[in-house]
Write an enzyme that holds these catalytic residues in place. Structure first.
Site, PDB file in Angstrom:
ATOM      1  N   GLU A 265       0.702  -1.138  -0.026  1.00 19.73           N
ATOM      2  CA  GLU A 265      -0.190   0.095   0.041  1.00 19.73           C
ATOM      3  C   GLU A 265       0.831   1.377  -0.009  1.00 19.73           C
ATOM      4  O   GLU A 265       1.878   1.369   0.853  1.00 19.73           O
ATOM      5  CB  GLU A 265      -0.885   0.177   1.217  1.00 19.73           C
ATOM      6  CG  GLU A 265      -2.021  -0.816   1.101  1.00 19.73           C
ATOM      7  CD  GLU A 265      -2.987  -0.450   2.204  1.00 19.73           C
ATOM      8  OE1 GLU A 265      -2.811   0.576   3.151  1.00 19.73           O
ATOM      9  OE2 GLU A 265      -3.810  -1.643   2.847  1.00 19.73           O
ATOM     10  N   GLU A 316     -13.710   5.089  -1.289  1.00 17.42           N
ATOM     11  CA  GLU A 316     -14.696   4.258  -0.665  1.00 17.42           C
ATOM     12  C   GLU A 316     -15.590   4.902   0.626  1.00 17.42           C
ATOM     13  O   GLU A 316     -14.896   5.281   1.352  1.00 17.42           O
ATOM     14  CB  GLU A 316     -13.850   2.979   0.108  1.00 17.42           C
ATOM     15  CG  GLU A 316     -13.068   2.430  -1.001  1.00 17.42           C
ATOM     16  CD  GLU A 316     -12.165   1.074  -0.192  1.00 17.42           C
ATOM     17  OE1 GLU A 316     -12.694   0.068   0.044  1.00 17.42           O
ATOM     18  OE2 GLU A 316     -11.176   1.523  -0.169  1.00 17.42           O
ATOM     19  N   LYS A 319     -15.674   3.552   4.453  1.00 18.85           N
ATOM     20  CA  LYS A 319     -14.337   3.399   5.094  1.00 18.85           C
ATOM     21  C   LYS A 319     -14.659   3.869   6.403  1.00 18.85           C
ATOM     22  O   LYS A 319     -15.131   4.933   6.623  1.00 18.85           O
ATOM     23  CB  LYS A 319     -13.178   3.464   4.447  1.00 18.85           C
ATOM     24  CG  LYS A 319     -12.608   2.751   3.532  1.00 18.85           C
ATOM     25  CD  LYS A 319     -11.219   2.901   3.166  1.00 18.85           C
ATOM     26  CE  LYS A 319     -10.332   2.290   4.433  1.00 18.85           C
ATOM     27  NZ  LYS A 319      -8.917   2.534   4.285  1.00 18.85           N
ATOM     28  N   GLU A 325      -9.519   9.107   4.919  1.00 19.54           N
ATOM     29  CA  GLU A 325      -9.491   7.699   4.542  1.00 19.54           C
ATOM     30  C   GLU A 325     -10.394   7.357   3.430  1.00 19.54           C
ATOM     31  O   GLU A 325     -10.170   6.170   2.962  1.00 19.54           O
ATOM     32  CB  GLU A 325      -9.696   6.586   5.882  1.00 19.54           C
ATOM     33  CG  GLU A 325      -8.897   6.879   6.944  1.00 19.54           C
ATOM     34  CD  GLU A 325      -7.582   6.103   6.826  1.00 19.54           C
ATOM     35  OE1 GLU A 325      -7.642   5.153   5.676  1.00 19.54           O
ATOM     36  OE2 GLU A 325      -6.555   5.961   7.385  1.00 19.54           O
TER      37      GLU A 325
END
Length: 345
Positions: A265, A316, A319, A325
């Site tokens: 990541e 997203e 999340k 995030e």
């Protein structure tokens, strides 16, 4: 005549050999020069798995990380040639650690049916497990049981590892002084014994976010034109290399200097804080791709590409955590780009 014929035959052999070498080099070279992405699915408006695979192929994205063994995604990846990391969820660790039959069942259900048609390269057992002390005791037994299940299924070409956050480092600065917390020794021995890579999550964004008074944005975003950190003759112009080399130094200190490293990541959000902007995200991820697909390597391991997976493919909206995030995506879930990214070197 015989001499001339022999010469022609030798020429044909040499030509064929040279052609094989060139073709082999191109295949290897091309395969190595593919960026990866993390395919998280924590959104209430995800595109179909087939559409996602078509998106990956259309953008020359050659590697994808799945956080669990999503069978619909694996089905869509059949025949694509895309390299895949398949995840074992943290919630599965205890069961798999305590029961070899559970590991066999996981492999039989999730890997064997796809092994001939999906290019499964790694199994990532858990995710940042050392950040959750209650699960650490299950990690190595789960890895061993998955490894045994793969071996018994004649799938030992698939490598088993586990992704680590930077918190597994007890020291990271300067890079040459990188060292691990002591309880990683069993994991490192497993990786070394099985020819598996060390998987690291590397986020200059979070380092910069927490240290803006002592760090420049240019250093975090690959924009520094001159050396920022000089460490025993090794010169660092970007924070990414410094963070990667801290992991490599830690492996050396632990007696495992030759374990390869995969960055599972890395990324930069486009919203959610004052430094999480579209411009910064575009800058970071384009510079990251250019850097890891070059043969620059890092100061400790120069001359090679760095296998890297960008977090994340999509924004997203479900999340957990801070607002940033939810904005690491390269694309919106309608498949429109958040900003332009060049996925080729």
């Amino acid at each position: 005549m015989e001499i001339r014929m022999a010469s022609q035959q030798e020429n044909r052999k040499y030509y064929a050999l040279a052609l094989f070498v060139v073709v082999s080099f191109c295949i290897t070279h091309t395969d190595g020069e593919k960026i990866g992405v993390c395919y998280g699915m924590l959104s209430n408006s995800m595109p179909s798995k087939t559409d996602v695979v078509n998106l990956l192929k259309s953008r020359n994205i050659g590697k994808v990380r799945l956080y669990d063994a999503n069978r619909d995604a694996l089905q869509a990846l059949k025949g694509s040639g895309i390299e895949v990391i398949v995840g074992v969820g943290n919630n599965e660790l205890q069961k798999i650690a305590g029961d070899p039959a559970a590991a066999k069942g996981w492999v039989d259900d999730n890997i064997r049916p796809f092994s001939s048609s999906v290019n499964i390269k790694y199994i990532a057992v858990g995710n940042e497990v050392y950040a959750n002390s209650g699960l650490v005791q299950y990690l190595l037994p789960a890895m061993n049981n998955i490894q045994t299940a793969l071996r018994n299924a004649n799938l030992q070409n698939i490598k088993v590892s586990t992704p680590h956050a930077a918190s597994v480092l007890s020291n990271s600065y300067p890079p040459s002084q990188g060292s691990f917390r002591p309880d990683l020794s069993g994991i490192l021995k497993f990786l070394s014994d099985n020819g598996s890579p060390f998987m690291a999550q590397v986020y200059p964004y979070f380092s910069y976010k927490g240290n803006r008074n002592s760090m420049s944005a240019d250093y975090a975003l690959f924009r520094s034109a001159s050396t920022v950190v000089s460490d025993g003759g090794r010169m660092y112009k970007n924070l990414f290399d410094a963070m990667v080399d801290a992991f490599i130094s830690a492996m050396e200190k632990a007696g495992h200097p030759n374990i390869p490293i995969v960055i599972t990541e890395s990324g930069w959000p486009s919203a959610g804080t004052d430094i999480a902007t579209v411009d910064n995200a575009r800058t970071y991820n384009n510079n990251l791709i250019r850097h890891v697909l070059s043969t620059d390597g890092t100061p400790k391991r120069p001359g090679r590409t760095i296998e890297t997976y960008i977090f994340a493919l999509f924004n997203e909206n479900q999340k957990d955590g801070d607002e940033d995030e939810r904005h690491f995506g390269l694309f919106e879930t309608n498949k429109s780009p958040v900003y332009q990214v060049n996925f080729s070197p």
